[in-house]
Design an enzyme around this catalytic site. Sequence first.
Site, PDB file in Angstrom:
ATOM      1  N   LYS A 177     -27.919 -37.136 -21.402  1.00 44.00           N
ATOM      2  CA  LYS A 177     -28.223 -38.477 -20.744  1.00 44.00           C
ATOM      3  C   LYS A 177     -26.965 -39.454 -21.183  1.00 44.00           C
ATOM      4  O   LYS A 177     -26.585 -38.969 -22.408  1.00 44.00           O
ATOM      5  CB  LYS A 177     -29.340 -39.040 -21.208  1.00 44.00           C
ATOM      6  CG  LYS A 177     -29.924 -40.511 -20.376  1.00 44.00           C
ATOM      7  CD  LYS A 177     -30.758 -39.698 -19.394  1.00 44.00           C
ATOM      8  CE  LYS A 177     -31.130 -40.907 -18.294  1.00 44.00           C
ATOM      9  NZ  LYS A 177     -32.118 -40.484 -17.376  1.00 44.00           N
ATOM     10  N   ASP A 213     -29.848 -43.614 -12.875  1.00 48.92           N
ATOM     11  CA  ASP A 213     -30.882 -43.861 -13.722  1.00 48.92           C
ATOM     12  C   ASP A 213     -30.924 -45.391 -13.393  1.00 48.92           C
ATOM     13  O   ASP A 213     -30.239 -45.737 -12.272  1.00 48.92           O
ATOM     14  CB  ASP A 213     -30.717 -43.341 -15.125  1.00 48.92           C
ATOM     15  CG  ASP A 213     -31.928 -43.722 -15.865  1.00 48.92           C
ATOM     16  OD1 ASP A 213     -32.880 -43.004 -15.629  1.00 48.92           O
ATOM     17  OD2 ASP A 213     -32.034 -44.615 -16.696  1.00 48.92           O
TER      18      ASP A 213
END
Length: 449
Positions: free
Chosen positions: A122, A162
């Site tokens: 991430k 995201d």
Amino acid sequence: MSDIMELVITKNTGEMEFHQAVQEVIETVKPVLDRNPEYRQAAVLERITEPERIIIFRVPWMDDQGQVHVNRGFRVEMSSAIGPYKGGLRFHPSVTLSIMKFLAFEQVFKNALTTLAMGGGKGGADFNPKGKSDSEVMRFCQSFMAELFRHIGPNTDIPAGDIGVGAREIGYLFGMYKKLANEFTGVLTGKSLNWGGSLIRPEATGYGSVYFAAEMLATRNQTLEGKVCLVSGAGNVAQFTTEKILELGGKVVTLSDSSGYIYDEGGINEEKLAYVKRLKNSQRGRIEEYKEKYPNALYTKADLTLDHNPLWNHKAVCAFPSATENEINGNDAWNLVNNGVSLVSEGSNMPSTPEAIEIFIDNKLLFAPGKAANAGGVAVSGLEMAQNSMRLNWPKEEVDNRLKIIMKSIHKTCLDAAVDYGKPGNYLAGANIAGFVHVVDAMLDQGLI
Ligand code: NDP
């Protein structure tokens, strides 16, 4: 507290979100370690909670007035046990190392549940795209990629979107990667359709969360038809969650952004949803404007001094948190239960606090943790990678069908693992156990690295 949790807290001081994500997994996988002593012997918990690599970097950029700004960029490459690192990029002022690590940690198990060959990672930056011009966002993305490009690649690490990173940002990031690497590869997912994206990728997380909910309801011989649903957020996940709920005959009465939420008792129908998409995606407006367009709706301003979020305090049957982490606390969970909610499907990552989860499980709600319910997004990212490798595009029906099959299979995997470890119906335990076993078995096969 377990020794391993103490170790994680000591080594990652003050990283509350990371502690929270690790604690949940450690608690639920204890029976797996008890049954498989070789896992303890190989120190799999110590290894899986330590990122393989973390990159932190300076992102300088210039605004339209010529003023220089500096943000901090991150990429946490958590685990490559079952495939190259894969996970989104978040651009939001709240981004910290702790948030990046919790998201990367969750991603490892989520990706394993999809059964596609993807490790977990991430990244992102504490940059706020809100109120910035397209040129400012482009300059930021280019500066961010000027460093990130040397750490990623189509077989190494494949970021996606995201919060705050949608089609526009992916385009600018990809353009810069292509220029620096001098190659056109599937290094990012969530690309636009006309240059390598996949049909259904924008829809996938929201659709997947609703497919998962439908599977859970089917275990009680129910469907979404006629059910009132609370949805939070108004971004990518919330929009397509709403779209699929409507298609399956449900009624959505709430949407929100960080400034507040709207409650539309008559239901947010297709026309109103199309308005929200325009408002949020092209006009980049606030959800408050919904009330000006549809005066029957109620708008409530966000009030962080309250001990609960009023969005979760309406009569409903299903709840789809789709905004951000820790958006449902213990008080919210009780409000949901007392208002008749019997299903919670987490579209966002870790939206429920540990206290809220305990309340859902004690009250026998159908509760789907994010790492299972929102895995549809990364699953279709995996399908985008497959299409890029083959240099062809599958039709919409084919991708949607594969998404449905994957969500169905994740649902079954969670249920089976929960039964196997004496927790029937507990999707949280099932998701953590199944994801964990998949990853640690791969780690053991590959030796101590
Ligand atoms: P978007 O940026 O498209 O939308 C996020 C929405 O949540 C916006 O409405 C935003 O409001 C709101 N929001 C963000 N932060 C907060 C906050 N601190 N408090 C209240 N509201 C907030 O993001 P996505 O829809 O892509 O992501 C939503 C969630 O889903 C995240 O948890 C993400 O990690 C998760 N997720 C996303 C996937 C994807 O494919 N996109 C895949 C799997 C999980 P505002 O407009 O005011 O910022």
